[in-house]
Design an enzyme around this catalytic site. Sequence first.
Site, mmCIF file in Angstrom:
data_model
loop_
_atom_site.group_PDB
_atom_site.id
_atom_site.type_symbol
_atom_site.label_atom_id
_atom_site.label_comp_id
_atom_site.label_asym_id
_atom_site.label_seq_id
_atom_site.Cartn_x
_atom_site.Cartn_y
_atom_site.Cartn_z
ATOM 1 N N ALA A 65 0.865 -1.176 0.000
ATOM 2 C CA ALA A 65 0.000 0.000 0.000
ATOM 3 C C ALA A 65 0.903 1.228 0.000
ATOM 4 C CB ALA A 65 -0.894 -0.017 1.228
ATOM 5 N N GLY A 108 0.586 -4.905 1.083
ATOM 6 C CA GLY A 108 -0.667 -4.969 0.331
ATOM 7 C C GLY A 108 -0.501 -5.616 -1.039
ATOM 8 N N GLU A 111 -0.681 -9.218 -0.355
ATOM 9 C CA GLU A 111 -2.082 -9.508 -0.010
ATOM 10 C C GLU A 111 -2.970 -9.502 -1.261
ATOM 11 O OE1 GLU A 111 -1.813 -6.321 2.850
ATOM 12 O OE2 GLU A 111 -2.505 -7.647 4.434
ATOM 13 N N GLU A 131 5.208 -5.083 7.090
ATOM 14 C CA GLU A 131 4.557 -3.956 7.770
ATOM 15 C C GLU A 131 5.142 -3.697 9.150
ATOM 16 O OE1 GLU A 131 2.952 -6.328 6.077
ATOM 17 O OE2 GLU A 131 1.319 -5.467 4.885
HETATM 18 N N1 CAA Z 1 4.622 3.183 -0.743
HETATM 19 C C1 CAA Z 1 5.037 4.335 -1.308
HETATM 20 N N2 CAA Z 1 6.185 4.442 -2.024
HETATM 21 C C2 CAA Z 1 6.933 3.352 -2.141
HETATM 22 C C3 CAA Z 1 6.583 2.113 -1.579
HETATM 23 C C4 CAA Z 1 5.354 2.061 -0.844
HETATM 24 N N3 CAA Z 1 4.891 0.928 -0.297
HETATM 25 N N4 CAA Z 1 7.544 1.213 -1.844
HETATM 26 C C5 CAA Z 1 8.467 1.850 -2.595
HETATM 27 N N5 CAA Z 1 8.099 3.137 -2.769
HETATM 28 C C6 CAA Z 1 8.832 4.195 -3.498
HETATM 29 C C7 CAA Z 1 10.019 4.704 -2.691
HETATM 30 O O1 CAA Z 1 9.606 5.662 -1.749
HETATM 31 C C8 CAA Z 1 10.892 5.272 -3.790
HETATM 32 O O2 CAA Z 1 10.367 6.527 -4.164
HETATM 33 P P1 CAA Z 1 11.352 7.812 -4.303
HETATM 34 O O3 CAA Z 1 12.260 7.447 -5.460
HETATM 35 O O4 CAA Z 1 10.411 8.932 -4.615
HETATM 36 O O5 CAA Z 1 12.079 7.928 -3.014
HETATM 37 C C9 CAA Z 1 10.641 4.313 -4.960
HETATM 38 O O6 CAA Z 1 9.407 3.653 -4.673
HETATM 39 C C10 CAA Z 1 11.729 3.253 -5.097
HETATM 40 O O7 CAA Z 1 11.865 2.599 -3.834
HETATM 41 P P2 CAA Z 1 13.294 2.348 -3.130
HETATM 42 O O8 CAA Z 1 14.232 3.458 -3.455
HETATM 43 O O9 CAA Z 1 13.035 2.073 -1.691
HETATM 44 O O10 CAA Z 1 13.740 1.020 -3.905
HETATM 45 P P3 CAA Z 1 14.702 -0.141 -3.393
HETATM 46 O O11 CAA Z 1 14.928 -1.001 -4.588
HETATM 47 O O12 CAA Z 1 15.874 0.421 -2.666
HETATM 48 O O13 CAA Z 1 13.843 -0.942 -2.306
HETATM 49 C C11 CAA Z 1 11.856 -2.061 -1.472
HETATM 50 C C12 CAA Z 1 12.721 -1.679 -2.704
HETATM 51 C C13 CAA Z 1 12.591 -3.054 -0.585
HETATM 52 C C14 CAA Z 1 10.574 -2.693 -2.034
HETATM 53 C C15 CAA Z 1 11.535 -0.786 -0.651
HETATM 54 O O14 CAA Z 1 11.034 0.216 -1.535
HETATM 55 C C16 CAA Z 1 10.514 -0.983 0.427
HETATM 56 O O15 CAA Z 1 10.836 -1.521 1.464
HETATM 57 N N6 CAA Z 1 9.243 -0.551 0.204
HETATM 58 C C17 CAA Z 1 8.200 -0.593 1.197
HETATM 59 C C18 CAA Z 1 7.651 -2.012 1.385
HETATM 60 C C19 CAA Z 1 6.588 -2.025 2.455
HETATM 61 O O16 CAA Z 1 6.848 -1.702 3.615
HETATM 62 N N7 CAA Z 1 5.359 -2.411 2.095
HETATM 63 C C20 CAA Z 1 4.227 -2.441 3.008
HETATM 64 C C21 CAA Z 1 3.419 -1.172 2.902
HETATM 65 S S1 CAA Z 1 2.162 -1.040 4.140
HETATM 66 C C22 CAA Z 1 0.892 -2.046 3.609
HETATM 67 O O17 CAA Z 1 0.942 -2.613 2.529
HETATM 68 C C23 CAA Z 1 -0.268 -2.165 4.556
HETATM 69 C C24 CAA Z 1 -1.307 -3.171 4.184
HETATM 70 O O18 CAA Z 1 -1.271 -4.309 4.619
HETATM 71 C C25 CAA Z 1 -2.432 -2.803 3.325
#
Ligand code: CAA
Length: 257
Positions: A65, A108, A111, A131
């Site tokens: 998400a 998400g 999911e 998360e």
């Molecule tokens: N939401 C918003 N933006 C996101 C995102 C997310 N879930 N995941 C990645 N992005 C964005 C980053 O902010 C970044 O944007 P900017 O260039 O503007 O900074 C861009 O995508 C590229 O991401 P990274 O630079 O972090 O890329 P990476 O290759 O170094 O890492 C990754 C990849 C490991 C997937 C890392 O991006 C990450 O950990 N993302 C978050 C994963 C996460 O925590 N997901 C759970 C979200 S909460 C949820 O989903 C709740 C639910 O149950 C409904």
Amino acid sequence: MDYEYIITSTDGRVGIVQFNRPKALNALNRGLMSELMDALDAFDADDDIGCMVITGSEKAFAAGADIKEMVNATPAAMLDNPFIDYWDRLRRIGKPVVAAVSGFALGGGCELAMACDMIIASETARFGQPEINLGIIPGAGGTQRMTLAVGKVLAMDMVLNGRFLTAEEALQHGLINRIVPTELYLEEAVKFAAEIAARAPVALRLGKEAVNAVYEMPLQAGLAHERRLFYMLFSTEDQKEGMDAFINKRQPEWKGQ
Ligand code: CAA
């Protein structure tokens, strides 16, 4: 139809939705989820479509998400906000939906893949519920569907410790259907969906409903539900056609009636 966050296409009887937020690794914001469900509803209502595929990019199916959209949320705002309901709406799609996953399927995104009926994964697919690293837990079915799929101890490791599963591990633990070469993952998923789409349409819908009933009902009720759906299929032309084709050693021609 012009969408902002997704691209739709068809290949024979397969409807394809591709997420199109590459810079955000296909993070699932409200706009994307709303467009996804509109596109799936449209394919579900289209008699020329038998099965759907949802996919992201080679690098990311969806990284979860959209965290930036959620950072200032309050419980009351989230109750008012239908965002998580989109994952429930996916459950109500009648035709089979296949997730074609490459790269990250996190939070998400994981999911969403699990809310589909089947998952075809590339060699580089990674499944996770990270998360906990954000100070929250999964909110769109992750604690339930992951535990049902892979069992309690591994689900605990994923939900409490952010462990990712490789495609190989996901296959071993029954989370996905098969692993395909990364450069061919979408093609293979569409081929897989096309095989399904060629089958008897009413039986496909009822078969999906019957399998999903296992998550909703105790065994006795599920068995009775299955029996009613089974009997109901004897009112279809496709049942007569399928059995006649078998007996007369010919290919059936399904009408979806
Ligand atoms: N939401 C918003 N933006 C996101 C995102 C997310 N879930 N995941 C990645 N992005 C964005 C980053 O902010 C970044 O944007 P900017 O260039 O503007 O900074 C861009 O995508 C590229 O991401 P990274 O630079 O972090 O890329 P990476 O290759 O170094 O890492 C990754 C990849 C490991 C997937 C890392 O991006 C990450 O950990 N993302 C978050 C994963 C996460 O925590 N997901 C759970 C979200 S909460 C949820 O989903 C709740 C639910 O149950 C409904």
